[in-house]
Design a protein around this motif. Sequence first.
Motif, mmCIF file in Angstrom:
data_model
loop_
_atom_site.group_PDB
_atom_site.id
_atom_site.type_symbol
_atom_site.label_atom_id
_atom_site.label_comp_id
_atom_site.label_asym_id
_atom_site.label_seq_id
_atom_site.Cartn_x
_atom_site.Cartn_y
_atom_site.Cartn_z
ATOM 1 N N GLY A 42 64.247 36.256 54.958
ATOM 2 C CA GLY A 42 65.354 36.597 54.083
ATOM 3 C C GLY A 42 65.041 36.488 52.606
ATOM 4 N N VAL A 43 64.888 37.640 51.962
ATOM 5 C CA VAL A 43 64.697 37.700 50.510
ATOM 6 C C VAL A 43 65.934 38.380 49.940
ATOM 7 N N ASN A 44 66.703 37.645 49.168
ATOM 8 C CA ASN A 44 67.990 38.117 48.662
ATOM 9 C C ASN A 44 67.811 39.091 47.492
ATOM 10 N N ARG A 45 68.202 40.332 47.697
ATOM 11 C CA ARG A 45 68.080 41.349 46.642
ATOM 12 C C ARG A 45 68.981 41.033 45.452
ATOM 13 N N GLU A 46 70.122 40.419 45.706
ATOM 14 C CA GLU A 46 71.024 40.063 44.607
ATOM 15 C C GLU A 46 70.381 39.031 43.684
ATOM 16 N N TYR A 71 60.862 43.101 45.613
ATOM 17 C CA TYR A 71 61.111 42.816 47.032
ATOM 18 C C TYR A 71 59.846 43.073 47.856
ATOM 19 N N ALA A 72 59.150 44.170 47.555
ATOM 20 C CA ALA A 72 57.946 44.540 48.300
ATOM 21 C C ALA A 72 56.779 43.580 48.059
ATOM 22 N N MET A 73 56.825 42.810 46.970
ATOM 23 C CA MET A 73 55.751 41.860 46.688
ATOM 24 C C MET A 73 55.764 40.682 47.653
ATOM 25 N N PHE A 74 56.915 40.415 48.246
ATOM 26 C CA PHE A 74 57.025 39.290 49.173
ATOM 27 C C PHE A 74 56.304 39.587 50.477
ATOM 28 N N SER A 75 55.809 38.543 51.085
ATOM 29 C CA SER A 75 55.103 38.687 52.356
ATOM 30 C C SER A 75 56.059 39.147 53.457
ATOM 31 N N LYS A 76 55.479 39.646 54.527
ATOM 32 C CA LYS A 76 56.282 40.076 55.675
ATOM 33 C C LYS A 76 57.072 38.894 56.218
ATOM 34 N N THR A 77 56.433 37.733 56.265
ATOM 35 C CA THR A 77 57.104 36.523 56.750
ATOM 36 C C THR A 77 58.303 36.182 55.886
ATOM 37 N N ALA A 103 57.520 45.406 37.001
ATOM 38 C CA ALA A 103 58.763 45.585 37.753
ATOM 39 C C ALA A 103 59.977 45.188 36.927
ATOM 40 N N ILE A 104 59.847 44.123 36.133
ATOM 41 C CA ILE A 104 60.963 43.685 35.285
ATOM 42 C C ILE A 104 61.230 44.734 34.205
ATOM 43 N N GLU A 105 60.172 45.250 33.606
ATOM 44 C CA GLU A 105 60.324 46.270 32.561
ATOM 45 C C GLU A 105 61.073 47.487 33.089
ATOM 46 N N LYS A 106 60.799 47.857 34.339
ATOM 47 C CA LYS A 106 61.425 49.034 34.955
ATOM 48 C C LYS A 106 62.728 48.693 35.684
ATOM 49 N N LYS A 107 63.060 47.400 35.695
ATOM 50 C CA LYS A 107 64.227 46.910 36.436
ATOM 51 C C LYS A 107 64.166 47.377 37.890
ATOM 52 N N LYS A 158 64.469 26.911 49.865
ATOM 53 C CA LYS A 158 63.744 26.952 51.132
ATOM 54 C C LYS A 158 62.293 27.353 50.850
ATOM 55 N N GLU A 159 61.490 27.353 51.886
ATOM 56 C CA GLU A 159 60.067 27.646 51.705
ATOM 57 C C GLU A 159 59.826 29.081 51.261
ATOM 58 N N HIS A 160 60.631 30.012 51.781
ATOM 59 C CA HIS A 160 60.451 31.428 51.466
ATOM 60 C C HIS A 160 61.667 31.987 50.724
ATOM 61 N N GLY A 161 61.435 32.991 49.880
ATOM 62 C CA GLY A 161 62.540 33.680 49.226
ATOM 63 C C GLY A 161 62.530 33.565 47.715
ATOM 64 N N ILE A 162 63.596 34.068 47.096
ATOM 65 C CA ILE A 162 63.745 33.991 45.647
ATOM 66 C C ILE A 162 65.035 33.252 45.333
ATOM 67 N N TYR A 163 64.953 32.345 44.368
ATOM 68 C CA TYR A 163 66.090 31.494 44.015
ATOM 69 C C TYR A 163 66.218 31.430 42.499
ATOM 70 N N VAL A 164 67.414 31.731 42.009
ATOM 71 C CA VAL A 164 67.661 31.750 40.570
ATOM 72 C C VAL A 164 68.819 30.813 40.252
ATOM 73 N N PHE A 165 68.568 29.837 39.376
ATOM 74 C CA PHE A 165 69.581 28.857 39.012
ATOM 75 C C PHE A 165 69.755 28.835 37.495
ATOM 76 N N THR A 166 70.889 29.341 37.037
ATOM 77 C CA THR A 166 71.183 29.331 35.611
ATOM 78 C C THR A 166 71.617 27.925 35.190
ATOM 79 N N LYS A 167 71.818 27.758 33.896
ATOM 80 C CA LYS A 167 72.292 26.472 33.382
ATOM 81 C C LYS A 167 73.627 26.120 34.026
ATOM 82 N N GLU A 168 74.491 27.129 34.158
ATOM 83 C CA GLU A 168 75.811 26.908 34.759
ATOM 84 C C GLU A 168 75.685 26.470 36.219
ATOM 85 N N ASP A 169 74.721 27.057 36.942
ATOM 86 C CA ASP A 169 74.501 26.687 38.347
ATOM 87 C C ASP A 169 74.082 25.219 38.459
ATOM 88 N N ILE A 170 73.127 24.834 37.614
ATOM 89 C CA ILE A 170 72.621 23.461 37.656
ATOM 90 C C ILE A 170 73.730 22.461 37.326
#
Length: 217
Positions: A81-85, A70-76, A60-64, A176-188
């Motif tokens: 809430g799985v953030n596409r951004e 998004y589809a890999m995440f469970s229905k729950t 998926a990363i190779e194909k961007k 949170k328990e569910h979702g995707i979270y990305v924290f860059t060096k600047e975020d931290i």
Amino acid sequence: MKKRPCVIALMCIMFMYSLGGCFGMPSVKDMVQLKSNRTMNKESIIQEAATKRVKKIRGAIEKKDVDAIYAMFSKTAREKGVNREEIEKFIGLMHENIIALNDWYAVEGKEEIYYGKEKISLRQGCDVTINGDIYVLALEECIRADRKEEKGDIGVTSIVFYFDSNDVGFPHEKVKEHGIYVFTKEDIVRFRDEILKKREEFKRKEEAGEFPFEDDE
């Protein structure tokens, strides 16, 4: 002198177990072997699922492909809430560093049994170097859920990708328990003081016996 009926019954049971093979009953050795085989089979299932997930994420990363992740995440997870951004941000950071996905580690399985119904989850991760900085990719996934009410949990539960600073480490306060979270060096760097202050306050209350359990934000 007559032997008590319960003693005779116990002797019969012990005799039957000693001749387990003759009566088609498993011996203690057989039962231990069965348990060992079951454990090995479960570990094999967990490892196979972990390998397949890495392969799918890499593709998926190779194909961007945001939709594929998004589809890999469970229905729950999707319902919560799985953030596409965040997925786009994750792909953007990982696309040029995809070779790191060859070096996943710490595949850890977790099994829960409720009245004979199993639920199996796994955790795995890898280190990624971006511009000389170390990032950590942590993934959690449910690969089996026998109970009807937990079927929606099957799939990826969470993906956390974060800059690994020495003082903050895993920023669980922002996850949170569910979702995707990305924290860059600047975020931290931006919320480092906030997180460290929260941890100091938590420790102070804990030492004071105030039981400072944190809410799921």
